[in-house]
Scaffold this active site. Structure first.
Site, PDB file in Angstrom:
ATOM      1  N   ASP A  50      -0.959   6.228  -5.399  1.00 39.45           N
ATOM      2  CA  ASP A  50      -1.953   7.255  -5.707  1.00 39.45           C
ATOM      3  C   ASP A  50      -1.358   8.250  -6.702  1.00 39.45           C
ATOM      4  O   ASP A  50      -0.191   8.616  -6.591  1.00 39.45           O
ATOM      5  CB  ASP A  50      -2.334   8.015  -4.433  1.00 39.45           C
ATOM      6  CG  ASP A  50      -2.793   7.074  -3.337  1.00 39.45           C
ATOM      7  OD1 ASP A  50      -3.884   6.503  -3.472  1.00 39.45           O
ATOM      8  OD2 ASP A  50      -2.037   6.892  -2.355  1.00 39.45           O
ATOM      9  N   HIS A  70      -0.641  11.187  -2.193  1.00 38.18           N
ATOM     10  CA  HIS A  70      -1.952  10.850  -1.639  1.00 38.18           C
ATOM     11  C   HIS A  70      -2.779  12.057  -1.203  1.00 38.18           C
ATOM     12  O   HIS A  70      -3.957  12.189  -1.534  1.00 38.18           O
ATOM     13  CB  HIS A  70      -1.775   9.897  -0.448  1.00 38.18           C
ATOM     14  CG  HIS A  70      -3.070   9.510   0.202  1.00 38.18           C
ATOM     15  ND1 HIS A  70      -3.688  10.277   1.176  1.00 38.18           N
ATOM     16  CD2 HIS A  70      -3.879   8.446   0.004  1.00 38.18           C
ATOM     17  CE1 HIS A  70      -4.814   9.694   1.547  1.00 38.18           C
ATOM     18  NE2 HIS A  70      -4.958   8.576   0.860  1.00 38.18           N
ATOM     19  N   GLU A  93      -4.191   4.266  -8.143  1.00 37.04           N
ATOM     20  CA  GLU A  93      -5.456   4.899  -7.742  1.00 37.04           C
ATOM     21  C   GLU A  93      -5.508   6.336  -8.250  1.00 37.04           C
ATOM     22  O   GLU A  93      -4.662   7.165  -7.892  1.00 37.04           O
ATOM     23  CB  GLU A  93      -5.594   4.883  -6.209  1.00 37.04           C
ATOM     24  CG  GLU A  93      -6.922   5.497  -5.795  1.00 37.04           C
ATOM     25  CD  GLU A  93      -7.103   5.647  -4.290  1.00 37.04           C
ATOM     26  OE1 GLU A  93      -6.378   5.013  -3.497  1.00 37.04           O
ATOM     27  OE2 GLU A  93      -7.991   6.439  -3.916  1.00 37.04           O
ATOM     28  N   HIS A 124       0.820  -1.207   0.000  1.00 36.32           N
ATOM     29  CA  HIS A 124       0.000   0.000   0.000  1.00 36.32           C
ATOM     30  C   HIS A 124       0.858   1.263   0.000  1.00 36.32           C
ATOM     31  O   HIS A 124       1.658   1.465   0.917  1.00 36.32           O
ATOM     32  CB  HIS A 124      -0.902  -0.016   1.242  1.00 36.32           C
ATOM     33  CG  HIS A 124      -1.820   1.148   1.356  1.00 36.32           C
ATOM     34  ND1 HIS A 124      -1.837   1.975   2.446  1.00 36.32           N
ATOM     35  CD2 HIS A 124      -2.768   1.620   0.497  1.00 36.32           C
ATOM     36  CE1 HIS A 124      -2.757   2.902   2.270  1.00 36.32           C
ATOM     37  NE2 HIS A 124      -3.334   2.720   1.103  1.00 36.32           N
ATOM     38  N   GLU A 181       0.335  -0.625  -4.695  1.00 35.33           N
ATOM     39  CA  GLU A 181      -0.757   0.324  -4.854  1.00 35.33           C
ATOM     40  C   GLU A 181      -0.162   1.711  -4.657  1.00 35.33           C
ATOM     41  O   GLU A 181       0.600   1.942  -3.707  1.00 35.33           O
ATOM     42  CB  GLU A 181      -1.857   0.075  -3.808  1.00 35.33           C
ATOM     43  CG  GLU A 181      -3.104   0.931  -3.991  1.00 35.33           C
ATOM     44  CD  GLU A 181      -3.115   2.275  -3.275  1.00 35.33           C
ATOM     45  OE1 GLU A 181      -4.056   3.045  -3.460  1.00 35.33           O
ATOM     46  OE2 GLU A 181      -2.152   2.587  -2.530  1.00 35.33           O
TER      47      GLU A 181
END
Ligand code: G3P
Ligand code: MG
Length: 256
Positions: free
Chosen positions: A43, A56, A116, A14, A41
């Site tokens: 952002d 993020h 994301e 993450h 993952e």
């Protein structure tokens, strides 16, 4: 529907290996690779000048030595920020990563990416999606890419750019409300990304039955998570994937 042939791993790191390195940086992705976690993952957002960066928050306050909003920064100023020393001295001088730099690193290591699309308040869906999707399609094979978002408009726009055979889309949910099916169908979703603390067994079964891959975020307690694997969860996004060693259904945490 023909999805890309993604070998979905059991674990994704993450924001990179954010338990061990400053989140969303090149260092965090290198750290994930070093511990054998080959999917991350991350952002993505735009700076004020339109440069896509891996970040993020809406501001740089928490994860850098600067202050202010991302939308007010251009690339030269963003590049001067230290995005590492807030985490520890060892990472002093780590820069904010651009999307392009990150994709180069991911390709160098043949890693997989769950990116994301992060739409913080007031940011443009079209501006972010229209620059990120073509860049991704250019850089990564469909087998190593999932594009995810909480924002349905962004996912719909991404689907207009690329069909389901070329781009796996993941719908992020805080809780699976009654409209989860239609949200997934609308964009021919590859995967459902659910908050593991709000997911129940019945919902997990329904997701699997609908033909979507089920991914849970952000689980950092492998013991508490143990029974959820039996619900049909395929993949966990964790700050510290290594902590799941010995807690996986098939004891495989790496590339599959
Ligand atoms: O993609 C899963 C997770 O990253 C969503 O929440 O706030 O950590 O981006 P957040
Ligand atoms: Mg995220």
């Amino acid at each position: 529907m023909s999805d890309p042939r993604i070998a979905l791993p059991r674990l994704m790191a993450h924001r990179g290996l954010s338990a061990r390195a400053p989140e969303n940086t090149l260092a965090a992705v290198r750290a994930a690779h070093e511990v054998g976690c080959y999917w991350v993952e991350l952002d993505v957002q735009l700076l004020g000048d339109g440069t896509p960066v891996i970040w993020h928050d809406a501001t740089v306050n928490r994860c850098s030595d600067g202050r202010g909003t991302l939308a007010d920064l251009d690339y030269p100023r963003a590049r001067q920020l230290d995005a590492g020393s807030w985490f520890s001295d060892h990472f002093r001088g780590e820069p904010m990563a651009t999307l392009r730099e990150m994709l180069e690193l991911i390709n160098r290591h043949e890693m997989g990416l769950n990116l994301e699309l992060k739409l913080n308040r007031g940011r443009s869906v079209a501006a972010l999606t229209d620059v990120v999707v073509p860049t991704l399609l250019d850089a990564l094979p469909a087998e190593r890419l999932i594009l995810s978002s909480f924002n349905d408009d962004a996912l719909a726009r991404a689907r207009e750019i690329a069909p389901a055979s070329q781009l796996a889309l993941g719908v992020l949910f805080e809780g699976l409300n009654s409209d989860w099916r239609s949200r997934c169908e609308a964009i021919e979703a590859y995967s459902v990304h659910a908050d593991w603390k709000r997911l129940n067994r019945r919902q997990a079964a329904a997701v699997a039955e609908a033909g979507h891959h089920l991914i849970c975020y952000t689980a950092n307690d492998p013991t508490a998570f143990a029974h959820q694997w039996s619900w049909g969860v395929e993949c966990v996004i964790s700050d510290d994937p290594g902590s799941f060693a010995g807690h996986l259904p098939d004891e495989s945490s790496g590339r599959q």
